[in-house]
Design an enzyme around this catalytic site. Structure first.
Site, mmCIF file in Angstrom:
data_model
loop_
_atom_site.group_PDB
_atom_site.id
_atom_site.type_symbol
_atom_site.label_atom_id
_atom_site.label_comp_id
_atom_site.label_asym_id
_atom_site.label_seq_id
_atom_site.Cartn_x
_atom_site.Cartn_y
_atom_site.Cartn_z
ATOM 1 N N GLU A 324 0.840 -1.217 0.000
ATOM 2 C CA GLU A 324 0.000 0.000 0.000
ATOM 3 C C GLU A 324 0.872 1.262 0.000
ATOM 4 O OE1 GLU A 324 -2.717 -0.844 -0.713
ATOM 5 O OE2 GLU A 324 -3.198 -2.702 0.319
HETATM 6 C C1 LIG Z 1 2.790 -9.645 0.409
HETATM 7 C C2 LIG Z 1 2.613 -8.568 -0.610
HETATM 8 C C3 LIG Z 1 1.359 -8.331 -1.133
HETATM 9 C C4 LIG Z 1 1.188 -7.347 -2.113
HETATM 10 N N1 LIG Z 1 -0.050 -7.169 -2.668
HETATM 11 C C5 LIG Z 1 -0.177 -6.352 -3.739
HETATM 12 C C6 LIG Z 1 -1.411 -6.280 -4.453
HETATM 13 O O1 LIG Z 1 -2.415 -6.904 -4.095
HETATM 14 N N2 LIG Z 1 -1.473 -5.497 -5.556
HETATM 15 C C7 LIG Z 1 -0.406 -4.776 -5.996
HETATM 16 O O2 LIG Z 1 -0.533 -4.103 -7.004
HETATM 17 N N3 LIG Z 1 0.773 -4.816 -5.332
HETATM 18 C C8 LIG Z 1 0.917 -5.589 -4.230
HETATM 19 N N4 LIG Z 1 2.122 -5.656 -3.555
HETATM 20 C C9 LIG Z 1 3.241 -4.882 -4.067
HETATM 21 C C10 LIG Z 1 3.624 -3.727 -3.168
HETATM 22 O O3 LIG Z 1 2.654 -2.710 -3.232
HETATM 23 C C11 LIG Z 1 5.030 -3.271 -3.607
HETATM 24 O O4 LIG Z 1 5.928 -4.286 -3.207
HETATM 25 C C12 LIG Z 1 5.405 -1.941 -3.017
HETATM 26 O O5 LIG Z 1 4.615 -0.908 -3.556
HETATM 27 C C13 LIG Z 1 6.873 -1.606 -3.255
HETATM 28 O O6 LIG Z 1 7.252 -1.803 -4.578
HETATM 29 P P1 LIG Z 1 8.550 -2.673 -4.900
HETATM 30 O O7 LIG Z 1 8.422 -3.971 -4.203
HETATM 31 O O8 LIG Z 1 8.757 -2.659 -6.352
HETATM 32 O O9 LIG Z 1 9.733 -1.890 -4.179
HETATM 33 P P2 LIG Z 1 10.542 -0.678 -4.786
HETATM 34 O O10 LIG Z 1 9.614 0.324 -5.350
HETATM 35 O O11 LIG Z 1 11.617 -1.214 -5.647
HETATM 36 O O12 LIG Z 1 11.182 -0.062 -3.465
HETATM 37 C C14 LIG Z 1 12.360 -0.585 -2.825
HETATM 38 C C15 LIG Z 1 12.792 0.401 -1.746
HETATM 39 O O13 LIG Z 1 13.132 1.657 -2.349
HETATM 40 C C16 LIG Z 1 12.355 2.702 -1.792
HETATM 41 N N5 LIG Z 1 11.980 3.647 -2.831
HETATM 42 C C17 LIG Z 1 11.520 3.374 -4.083
HETATM 43 N N6 LIG Z 1 11.266 4.492 -4.744
HETATM 44 C C18 LIG Z 1 11.541 5.515 -3.908
HETATM 45 C C19 LIG Z 1 11.479 6.929 -4.001
HETATM 46 N N7 LIG Z 1 11.025 7.539 -5.102
HETATM 47 N N8 LIG Z 1 11.862 7.659 -2.934
HETATM 48 C C20 LIG Z 1 12.277 7.079 -1.810
HETATM 49 N N9 LIG Z 1 12.374 5.743 -1.658
HETATM 50 C C21 LIG Z 1 12.000 4.976 -2.680
HETATM 51 C C22 LIG Z 1 11.128 2.040 -1.207
HETATM 52 O O14 LIG Z 1 10.568 2.813 -0.153
HETATM 53 C C23 LIG Z 1 11.688 0.713 -0.729
HETATM 54 O O15 LIG Z 1 12.257 0.868 0.543
HETATM 55 C C24 LIG Z 1 2.302 -6.583 -2.538
HETATM 56 C C25 LIG Z 1 3.553 -6.807 -1.978
HETATM 57 C C26 LIG Z 1 3.725 -7.783 -1.029
HETATM 58 C C27 LIG Z 1 5.089 -8.024 -0.459
#
Ligand SMILES: Cc1cc2nc3c(=O)[nH]c(=O)nc-3n(C[C@H](O)[C@H](O)[C@H](O)COP(=O)(O)OP(=O)(O)OC[C@H]3O[C@@H](n4cnc5c(N)ncnc54)[C@H](O)[C@@H]3O)c2cc1C
Length: 488
Positions: A324
């Protein structure tokens, strides 16, 4: 979680779908006959949703779009609990503007309707992976591939390029709910730690510590264990108070929104809810994780094992700081968007509420020192915000936002202190009226005191660091963090 994603999909259809879409999907989703998801994240577009590449091309008959792309981490993404799963999918229509302004929303069922009216035609939605997770292992989190065969039909929800705006109806709700889930886990862990601390006999009290013939005591008699329990109680009940406040605001908006007479009340409630949502989500989840860590610590070695639920609660809780919108993104949202929005209207509304609570507590002799502490913190939060605002207004955006996570923590500590002032003041009042259960009310007053005494000085220290224009993280060249060890 299966039900919340399903209800969420239903809410989207009901709020933004066409009449035909509502007739087809809403009842089936709200009754739980079919499942639902929300499909935003892609392998290369997590936090940066504007960079998603899932595409939608209008089919020749004009009725639907052909969807193509991969979505990962989709909660309740595939399972056999329901005969059909409805995916609200974010995708970009050919020629859409770049970034978040070009995102549209589509309803993509796992099975679409055939000529005979039955929903039994496979809609080219393939489950290409199931994520193996740290926690939430009862939840089918899946990678879904849409349109590998070029035959995935999606129906546009509402207008083109409005997808993210629509999704925010759900996301704001989901962010509050994430804080609630996190706190519920911390509450369960606290109950477990409390019971264990009463039952586990170990060591002697501080007065008899060196006398091996004196009786051993339950560990709750050790001040260090009581510290851990108090910290958990303060976190859990402080967070619950904040979430109840947000629920009340949500209800206020819902009930009064149609009444012109109450337009100002609605505006005030909206302003508060907007600024409190990142606190609920991010501070709610981070503080709950820390609280469960303390619950495990209360159980010692037993806490590290699976005989008690605390280990699983910790694993399950971690995700609440990630999905989220990660907590890092929440802090950018708070400082970069919610604070300056509408000339600081939300901030002003909140400070007004906190000011009222401080004035009320000032009238109670026993609690005046707490009110003074919170007042000092409020002044510092305002001063820090003004100083950062100056950086933002002079165009130094990286400097303005580089300590946003620390800012959110400090800001939320003020918010929870505010909630504790309200609780402690009311409990103090009721104590005077000779309640049936005096320790319940004394527990509230003393937990509030504990939270404010132990938290406000730390938040003040954070304010000092931020105000000192600390930019180490901003300025550090990434190579100074060391070489990447390819073997890890
Ligand atoms: C169990 C689980 C259930 C999920 N369910 C859903 C779902 O139902 N639907 C859905 O669409 N998604 C879902 N997600 C996905 C989830 O919303 C994403 O994992 C999350 O938004 C982070 O994206 P990412 O994993 O690509 O991390 P990244 O975006 O790669 O982030 C990695 C790190 O970098 C930081 N970061 C990235 N960009 C920035 C920035 N601009 N400024 C500062 N810091 C930054 C982040 O805060 C984080 O600490 C789920 C994830 C999990 C683990």
């Amino acid at each position: 979680m299966y039900m919340t994603t399903t209800a969420g999909a239903g809410l989207l259809v009901r709020a933004f779908g066409s009449q035909k879409m509502r007739d087809t999907y809403a009842e089936k989703l709200f009754t739980g006959e079919w499942g639902g998801t929300m499909a935003l994240t892609e392998p290369d577009a997590g936090s940066s949703l504007g960079d998603m590449i899932t595409s939608a091309v209008k089919a020749d008959d004009g009725d639907h779009y052909l969807i193509k792309g991969t979505k990962c981490f989709i909660s309740s993404g595939d399972h056999d609990l329901a005969p059909n799963i409805v995916h609200p999918v974010l995708a970009k229509i050919e020629g859409a503007p770049p970034g978040t302004k070009g995102i549209s929303m589509f309803i993509v069922p796992k099975y679409r309707q055939g000529a005979d009216g039955a929903f039994d035609v496979p809609n080219d939605v393939a489950t290409t992976g199931v994520e193996h997770k740290l926690g939430l292992r009862g939840q089918a989190t899946a990678t879904l591939s849409f349109g590998e065969e070029g035959d995935c039909h999606g129906w546009l929800v509402g207008e083109e390029n409005m997808g993210l705006k629509y999704m925010f109806l759900l996301l704001n709700h989901a962010r509050l709910h994430t804080g609630v889930q996190a706190t519920a886990g911390a509450s369960a862990a606290y109950q477990c730690a409390l019971q264990y601390s009463h039952e586990r006999i170990q060591g002697r009290d501080l007065l008899n510590a060196t006398d091996p013939t004196s009786p051993q005591v339950p560990i709750i008699k050790h001040p260090d264990v009581r510290h851990m329990l108090l910290q958990q109680k303060a976190t859990v009940e402080g967070n619950i108070a904040l979430m109840m406040t947000c629920s009340r605001l949500t209800d206020t908006i819902h009930v009064l929104k149609k009444s012109e007479e109450h337009a100002e009340d609605v505006q005030h409630a909206q302003a508060l809810l907007e600024i409190l949502t990142p606190c609920c989500k991010a501070f709610g989840s981070d503080s709950s994780f820390e609280s469960i860590r303390l619950a495990i610590q209360c159980l010692g070695g037993a806490g590290f094992c699976e005989d008690y639920p605390v280990a699983q609660l910790l694993r399950d809780n971690k995700v609440f700081s990630i999905y989220e919108g990660t907590n890092g993104i929440q802090s950018l949202d708070l400082l970069g968007r919610k604070i300056p929005a509408k000339n600081g209207a939300s901030m002003q509304a909140l400070m007004q509420e906190i000011g009222t609570a401080i004035s009320n507590t000032m009238k109670v002799d026993d609690l005046r020192d707490l009110a003074e502490s919170v007042q000092e913190l409020q002044n510092e939060v305002v001063a820090t915000t003004m100083q950062l605002g100056g950086l933002g207004m002079s165009g130094e955006i990286p400097a303005y936002l580089c300590n946003a996570t620390a800012y959110l923590e400090m800001f939320s500590q003020l918010v929870i202190s505010w909630q504790w002032l309200i609780q402690a003041t009311r409990a103090h009042e009721l104590m005077d009226s000779g309640p049936e259960d005096p320790s319940f009310y004394k527990g509230l007053v003393e937990t509030g005191r504990y939270y404010i005494k132990w938290t406000v000085p730390k938040a003040l220290a954070t304010a000092q660091i931020i105000k000192s224009d600390e930019r180490t993280a901003l300025n550090l060249p990434p190579e100074c963090l060391g070489e990447v060890d390819a073997a890890v």
